[in-house]
Design a protein around this motif. Structure first.
Motif, PDB file in Angstrom:
ATOM      1  N   TYR A 283      37.982  35.341  37.996  1.00 12.58           N
ATOM      2  CA  TYR A 283      37.932  35.660  36.571  1.00 12.58           C
ATOM      3  C   TYR A 283      36.682  35.077  35.922  1.00 12.58           C
ATOM      4  O   TYR A 283      35.978  34.249  36.497  1.00 12.58           O
TER       5      TYR A 283
ATOM      6  N   ASN B 231      40.510  33.009  29.462  1.00 10.19           N
ATOM      7  CA  ASN B 231      39.794  33.525  30.631  1.00 10.19           C
ATOM      8  C   ASN B 231      39.964  35.034  30.727  1.00 10.19           C
ATOM      9  O   ASN B 231      41.020  35.571  30.356  1.00 10.19           O
TER      10      ASN B 231
ATOM     11  N   VAL C  91      38.429  41.719  38.275  1.00  8.44           N
ATOM     12  CA  VAL C  91      38.804  40.351  37.914  1.00  8.44           C
ATOM     13  C   VAL C  91      40.323  40.255  37.848  1.00  8.44           C
ATOM     14  O   VAL C  91      41.027  41.255  37.682  1.00  8.44           O
TER      15      VAL C  91
ATOM     16  N   MET D  83      40.722  38.151  32.744  1.00  8.30           N
ATOM     17  CA  MET D  83      41.367  38.551  33.984  1.00  8.30           C
ATOM     18  C   MET D  83      41.725  40.031  34.002  1.00  8.30           C
ATOM     19  O   MET D  83      42.515  40.482  34.832  1.00  8.30           O
TER      20      MET D  83
END
Length: 240
Positions: A111, A121, A106, A123
């Motif tokens: 993501y 989020n 990711v 990531m």
């Protein structure tokens, strides 16, 4: 008189033997002090027999990524972890991914959206767990596991979540609203009184775990392929 003297002589000899034995007896002995302290026994139990089921989904979902996230976002799920101890003690929780080789990387272009319901989020590849592979070995996706402080109960009362990263040397505990688990057992998650960072002793704790998952699109997984999610992780306790 003779008989009397013989009896007296026998008694005298017996006394002499007794005294002699006392003189040659050991003059010391050993005292042994034993015992041990053992932690209270704690048992972790996951609701729904530990199964997070996304159910049967249409492969049409895999046609394109959700919005601009680069991955197909699945509905966030919740499962309760309850820890019961036979005496008050403090523990840390950690996780181990049993499908780590299948995780999908990711980042900014792909993501997991709002993974903990707190607006952030995911990531960071090092913080996600794998969802298994297709029959031809393609990685399906990734998911996160997060303990949510807002819904935590410790002995029936609200408490704070604290965490410690074991790969950060002598770093201490920090407070967090969402205790994100790492898949390689390098992060401890524990609980504390609100506004403190000291692991709390408890006999029962219930903490909701949010599971947020995202999978690759059909063009990466292969058209016509049946996709079966196969995430698997071990949740462990460590006595503090």
């Amino acid at each position: 008189m003779t008989s009397f003297n013989k009896k007296l002589s026998a008694l005298a000899v017996g006394a002499a033997v007794f005294v002699s034995a006392s003189v040659h007896a050991a003059t010391d002995t050993t005292l042994t002090v034993e015992g041990k302290f053992v932690p209270a026994a704690c048992s972790p139990v996951l609701g729904d027999s530990g199964k997070v089921d996304f159910g049967s989904m249409s492969t049409a979902m895999l046609n394109k990524a959700t919005d601009s996230t680069g991955l197909v976002q699945l509905e966030r799920k919740k499962i309760n972890l309850t820890i019961t101890c036979d005496a008050a003690t403090s523990v840390a929780i950690l996780a181990q991914d049993n499908r780590t080789s299948s995780k999908v990387a990711v980042g900014a272009d792909a993501y997991i959206e709002d993974y903990a319901g707190l607006g952030a989020n995911m990531m960071t590849t090092g913080a996600v767990f794998g969802l298994g592979t297709t029959t031809d070995g393609k990685s399906i996706g990734s998911y996160t596991i997060t303990a949510i402080a807002a819904e935590l109960l410790v002995d029936g009362n609200p408490a704070a979540i604290i965490l410690k990263d074991l790969d950060q040397g002598t770093g201490g505990w920090t407070s967090t609203s969402g205790g994100l688990f790492y898949p390689d057992q390098t992060r401890y998650i524990s609980v504390a009184e609100k506004a403190t960072k000291v692991p709390k002793y408890f006999t029962e704790m219930t903490v909701p775990l949010y599971i947020a998952a995202a999978v690759q699109t059909k063009d990466k997984l292969g058209a016509g392929t049946e996709v079966t999610l196969d995430g698997n992780a071990t949740i462990s306790l460590v006595y503090l």
